[in-house]
Each structure stands twice: as C-alpha cells, then as structure tokens.
Design a protein around this motif. Structure first.
Motif, PDB file in Angstrom:
ATOM      1  N   CYS A  68       1.675  19.430  27.858  1.00  0.00           N
ATOM      2  CA  CYS A  68       0.833  20.140  26.894  1.00  0.00           C
ATOM      3  C   CYS A  68       0.832  19.539  25.487  1.00  0.00           C
ATOM      4  N   HIS A 116      -1.416  23.376  18.508  1.00  0.00           N
ATOM      5  CA  HIS A 116      -0.735  23.644  19.776  1.00  0.00           C
ATOM      6  C   HIS A 116      -1.396  24.809  20.517  1.00  0.00           C
ATOM      7  N   GLY A 160       4.083  23.899  23.146  1.00  0.00           N
ATOM      8  CA  GLY A 160       3.295  22.721  22.797  1.00  0.00           C
ATOM      9  C   GLY A 160       4.110  21.620  22.142  1.00  0.00           C
TER      10      GLY A 160
END
Length: 99
Positions: free
Chosen positions: A59, A9, A53
């Motif tokens: 994202c 992430h 994340g």
C-alpha cells in the motif's frame, strides 16, 4: 463534529479498496469520506490507514514503505476490494429475491 482527514496514505488506500475511484482527487475523497464514515470511527480509521500506508509494501507509494517492517508480511487488505464487491452483490441479490 469530527473530521476525517484525507492525506496521501488515506487517499491511496481508499482508492485501492474501491471506496473512491482511482481518479478521485484528495479534496473530493475528503468530502465523500466525511459523509460516509461514521463520526465515532473517523479518528481511529484515519490513524489505522495512515499507519498501514507507512508500513505496508503493498500500500505504500511505489512499494517503498517509510518504515520497513522487520519481516515482509502479506497485506491484510489484498483482495478486500473484491470481497467487499462480492458481499454487496450477494446482499443485493438477497434483497431482490425477497421482492
């Protein structure tokens, strides 16, 4: 000395923000980010990026967050890379003008 762990992430978001290039490995990102992120912010920033994340459609890997929010929201990081680059350019131009 605190460490700044770089998981999937953190790596993905760091690449999106332009902190590291898209081709940077996780290990190289770890080395670089541990140098530039201030110690007092490492834990909080890591937790923030990991959580973001996992929840953000923009994202998350393949646009599929692990935990889907109840409402689809606009990612606050969209456009951040461009904004940061513009702020750096303005700062450089101001410094050049002073010379």
């Amino acid at each position: 000395m605190p460490e700044f762990p770089v998981d999937t992430h953190v790596l993905r978001i760091s690449q999106k923000l332009g902190w590291v290039s898209a081709s940077t490995s996780r290990e190289a990102a770890y080395e670089y980010l541990n140098e530039v992120v201030p110690d007092k912010h490492k834990l909080d920033l890591h937790c923030l990026l990991v959580t973001h994340g996992k929840w953000c459609y923009n994202c998350a890997a393949n646009g599929k967050p692990q935990f889907k929010p109840k409402e689809k929201w606009i990612c606050p990081l969209i456009g951040m890379k461009t904004k940061v680059k513009l702020e750096i350019k303005v700062k450089v131009k101001k410094e050049e003008a002073k010379r």
